[in-house]
Design an enzyme around this catalytic site. Sequence first.
Site, PDB file in Angstrom:
ATOM      1  N   ARG A  89       0.842  -1.185   0.000  1.00 55.20           N
ATOM      2  CA  ARG A  89       0.000   0.000   0.000  1.00 55.20           C
ATOM      3  C   ARG A  89       0.881   1.240   0.000  1.00 55.20           C
ATOM      4  O   ARG A  89       2.002   1.216   0.498  1.00 55.20           O
ATOM      5  CB  ARG A  89      -0.872   0.031   1.261  1.00 55.20           C
ATOM      6  CG  ARG A  89      -2.020  -0.988   1.245  1.00 55.20           C
ATOM      7  CD  ARG A  89      -2.907  -0.824   2.462  1.00 55.20           C
ATOM      8  NE  ARG A  89      -2.252  -1.265   3.669  1.00 55.20           N
ATOM      9  CZ  ARG A  89      -1.690  -0.488   4.579  1.00 55.20           C
ATOM     10  NH1 ARG A  89      -1.745   0.826   4.443  1.00 55.20           N
ATOM     11  NH2 ARG A  89      -1.094  -0.982   5.637  1.00 55.20           N
ATOM     12  N   TYR A 238      -1.236  -3.502  -6.803  1.00 53.48           N
ATOM     13  CA  TYR A 238      -1.075  -4.196  -5.527  1.00 53.48           C
ATOM     14  C   TYR A 238      -2.410  -4.249  -4.770  1.00 53.48           C
ATOM     15  O   TYR A 238      -3.142  -3.251  -4.721  1.00 53.48           O
ATOM     16  CB  TYR A 238       0.000  -3.518  -4.654  1.00 53.48           C
ATOM     17  CG  TYR A 238      -0.014  -4.111  -3.274  1.00 53.48           C
ATOM     18  CD1 TYR A 238       0.546  -5.373  -3.040  1.00 53.48           C
ATOM     19  CD2 TYR A 238      -0.686  -3.498  -2.230  1.00 53.48           C
ATOM     20  CE1 TYR A 238       0.450  -5.973  -1.799  1.00 53.48           C
ATOM     21  CE2 TYR A 238      -0.783  -4.089  -0.983  1.00 53.48           C
ATOM     22  CZ  TYR A 238      -0.214  -5.325  -0.774  1.00 53.48           C
ATOM     23  OH  TYR A 238      -0.333  -5.924   0.456  1.00 53.48           O
ATOM     24  N   LYS A 247      -9.624  -2.471   1.650  1.00 51.82           N
ATOM     25  CA  LYS A 247      -9.321  -1.321   2.506  1.00 51.82           C
ATOM     26  C   LYS A 247     -10.100  -0.076   2.098  1.00 51.82           C
ATOM     27  O   LYS A 247     -10.561   0.687   2.941  1.00 51.82           O
ATOM     28  CB  LYS A 247      -7.815  -1.030   2.474  1.00 51.82           C
ATOM     29  CG  LYS A 247      -6.940  -2.211   2.839  1.00 51.82           C
ATOM     30  CD  LYS A 247      -7.234  -2.736   4.215  1.00 51.82           C
ATOM     31  CE  LYS A 247      -6.170  -3.743   4.652  1.00 51.82           C
ATOM     32  NZ  LYS A 247      -6.510  -4.331   5.973  1.00 51.82           N
ATOM     33  N   HIS A 267     -10.659  -2.370  11.467  1.00 51.94           N
ATOM     34  CA  HIS A 267      -9.569  -3.246  11.018  1.00 51.94           C
ATOM     35  C   HIS A 267      -9.400  -4.355  12.065  1.00 51.94           C
ATOM     36  O   HIS A 267      -8.444  -4.343  12.835  1.00 51.94           O
ATOM     37  CB  HIS A 267      -8.303  -2.392  10.890  1.00 51.94           C
ATOM     38  CG  HIS A 267      -7.167  -3.055  10.188  1.00 51.94           C
ATOM     39  ND1 HIS A 267      -5.849  -2.679  10.386  1.00 51.94           N
ATOM     40  CD2 HIS A 267      -7.133  -4.064   9.285  1.00 51.94           C
ATOM     41  CE1 HIS A 267      -5.058  -3.430   9.630  1.00 51.94           C
ATOM     42  NE2 HIS A 267      -5.810  -4.275   8.967  1.00 51.94           N
ATOM     43  N   SER A 289      -1.408  -3.522  10.621  1.00 51.01           N
ATOM     44  CA  SER A 289      -1.035  -4.434   9.538  1.00 51.01           C
ATOM     45  C   SER A 289       0.225  -5.223   9.907  1.00 51.01           C
ATOM     46  O   SER A 289       1.176  -4.660  10.450  1.00 51.01           O
ATOM     47  CB  SER A 289      -0.765  -3.648   8.268  1.00 51.01           C
ATOM     48  OG  SER A 289      -1.958  -3.065   7.822  1.00 51.01           O
ATOM     49  N   CYS A 291       0.667  -7.452  12.180  1.00 51.18           N
ATOM     50  CA  CYS A 291       0.895  -7.599  13.623  1.00 51.18           C
ATOM     51  C   CYS A 291       0.120  -8.765  14.230  1.00 51.18           C
ATOM     52  O   CYS A 291      -0.025  -8.845  15.452  1.00 51.18           O
ATOM     53  CB  CYS A 291       0.550  -6.320  14.345  1.00 51.18           C
ATOM     54  SG  CYS A 291       1.713  -4.988  13.986  1.00 51.18           S
ATOM     55  N   ASP A 314      -9.506  -9.848   9.042  1.00 52.22           N
ATOM     56  CA  ASP A 314      -8.964  -8.515   8.752  1.00 52.22           C
ATOM     57  C   ASP A 314      -9.935  -7.360   9.011  1.00 52.22           C
ATOM     58  O   ASP A 314      -9.521  -6.313   9.468  1.00 52.22           O
ATOM     59  CB  ASP A 314      -8.487  -8.459   7.295  1.00 52.22           C
ATOM     60  CG  ASP A 314      -7.564  -7.276   7.015  1.00 52.22           C
ATOM     61  OD1 ASP A 314      -6.586  -7.104   7.758  1.00 52.22           O
ATOM     62  OD2 ASP A 314      -7.831  -6.517   6.073  1.00 52.22           O
ATOM     63  N   ARG A 418       1.918 -12.012  -0.368  1.00 52.84           N
ATOM     64  CA  ARG A 418       0.598 -12.354   0.172  1.00 52.84           C
ATOM     65  C   ARG A 418      -0.003 -13.579  -0.494  1.00 52.84           C
ATOM     66  O   ARG A 418       0.269 -13.856  -1.659  1.00 52.84           O
ATOM     67  CB  ARG A 418      -0.359 -11.181  -0.053  1.00 52.84           C
ATOM     68  CG  ARG A 418       0.054  -9.885   0.636  1.00 52.84           C
ATOM     69  CD  ARG A 418      -0.662  -9.685   1.924  1.00 52.84           C
ATOM     70  NE  ARG A 418      -0.112  -8.568   2.702  1.00 52.84           N
ATOM     71  CZ  ARG A 418      -0.672  -8.111   3.831  1.00 52.84           C
ATOM     72  NH1 ARG A 418      -1.784  -8.642   4.286  1.00 52.84           N
ATOM     73  NH2 ARG A 418      -0.118  -7.135   4.503  1.00 52.84           N
TER      74      ARG A 418
END
Length: 635
Positions: A89, A238, A247, A267, A289, A291, A314, A418
């Site tokens: 991002r 991406y 998002k 989130h 993100s 974590c 998420d 990913r």
Amino acid sequence: FQVVTEVVTHKLNHIPIFKGDFASLPPKVQRFVAEKAELMNPAGIYICDGSQKEYDDIVDKLVERGVLTPLKAYENNYLCRTDPRDVARVESKTWMVTKDKYDSVCHTPEGVRPIMGQWMSEEQFGVELDARFPGCMAGRPMYVVPYSMGPIGGPLSKIGIELTDSSYVVLCMRTMTRMGQKVIDALGDQDFVRCIHSVGLPRPVKAKVINHWPCNPEKVMIAHRPKEREIWSFGSGYGGNSILGKKCFALRIACNIGRDEGWLAEHMLIMGVTNPEGQEKFIAAAFPSACGKTNLAMLTPTVPGWKVRVVGDDIAWMKFGEDGRLYAINPEAGFFGVAPGTSHKTNAMAMESFQKNSIFTNVAETADGEYFWEGLEKELKERKGYSEEQLKQLEITNWLGDRWHIGDEGKAAHPNSRFTAPAAQCPTIHPDWEAPQGVPIDAIVFGGRRPEGVPLVFESFSWEHGILVGALVKSETTAAAEFTGKNVMHDPMAMRPFMGYNYGKYLEHWIKLGKAPNKAPKIFHVNWFRETKDHKFLWPGFGDNIRVLDWILRRVSGDEDIALETAIGYVPKRGTINLDGLPRIDWNELMSIPKPYWEEDIDESRHFLDSQVGSDLPQPIRDELDKLEKRVHSL
Ligand code: GTP
Ligand code: MN
Ligand code: MN
């Protein structure tokens, strides 16, 4: 005065239909498609029906063109290598566009750059749009992707339509959302979120295309118009920038819708945890993100008798119900998870989820046609029965497409590589994961990577104190965005990159929703990442995190004497977290609340809130900060 619904059918001037029936689309959709096609001038229009055949056709075409490589060791798994300049991002190129600046960002003092969202004026947006979108799809098909966030037709669900010139995005959207004709059928005359995405490289292409991955890094723009419920994304393929349901819609636009309609878009993972007595409770947890959300949601408990099932990994959309309880749905239908570090040891359920029908972006590939990334070395060696020497000789193609061996310089996979996998393939997917009304949340958990000072777990004193705890979430930076180096950064509510409106107003919204008659869940904070002086984790984490969830859920039940009041919240009394079977845990160091650390932290937090939220900070949160400061000074 009467609102007349649109009945006119729209014409497509000269632009052919490659697939689908334009005339059968609802009039509002026709108009959206026709207007944007006019603007972007694609070679033709491809209306996605969401079928398996359509997916397979697109995959075949991309394999032929070299965009996707089949990972031969599995069924229907593909590798995609992007242009190495387009791997994460781009927060610096992400904007909220509103008439009034302070609808988007807070009243920060002169000279302070807001870190929770960037604002762009409508005038400027007009200029930026004109510099990018006219003719931007020349020579490429424009895919029309109708999709639902949340089960189709559910009371908390919302519909969006993404126009994109990236077939990779179409594939990902089919996995990550409910996509296709059935969404059009459910939409009827309703409105929808308008999503426009282009890789930003019209044909004939003058720039050099790397890895068959068209993008335009110099001109990236991810712009949101919350009032108009519109997203304009340019120049990047991406996921976080291009899979617009995720998002852009499910967080930045949805938190605006939630503000208007009285609910929350966060989130957060959603998980069901069943104790050995068979009682299940639900947890929603927000970590920044990279974590640990995906890992926690799919946790395999190391303590016998416990069961964990995943609802979402998420994003959570949450609304208080008639009964006063908070209900959450996962608006997504797939997992877009961080690959490196994922193994059978750390996250077996994720591994099981992507054995088929998945796309791997920027991972490495072994000579046997398997995916590979940092963290898989040991299980690869054991599974294949390799010697140390054989392991090092294994031919690997790294994410850049170069020959690579374990032990060589550099990384096999990009740190933000990913997997994209259907949620339904997860063995521990919750039977109610698609329940339209959601699951009732018993506890909210915040957390981040805090190498110092912050204990394994603590519980807030109240809803308002819990909101302060969330507002002060900080974490070491990770590879999920463009930051480099390890700094502890503020990431309030784990929403810094995803805030869709003035953060002070957002906190106010949270405070208001938790008031009676609504029954606000308890709020906790966890830290799996505290380190010893020589930078070793003090807590084993992963499957052993069940031991902390156990304590949290016993606190929710509230009938045991297991907590100690401290300056920062309730912490576990010694012996109330089950440590059976673990190697020695340095409990004192893991749980300590060092006064000098917290005094400094409070000063820094106050500075952060003053400079970043300023006069928009709600008084109840300021009061909580004052109270916390007093408690810390008397530690
Ligand atoms: P996004 O999908 O970007 O929002 O991130 P996420 O919150 O889902 O992060 P994820 O679960 O993918 O975790 C990212 C990294 O954290 C991985 O490298 C994991 O190995 C690591 N991690 C997750 N849980 C733990 C834990 O309990 N302890 C430790 N030490 N590391 C963890
Ligand atoms: Mn995320
Ligand atoms: Mn994740």
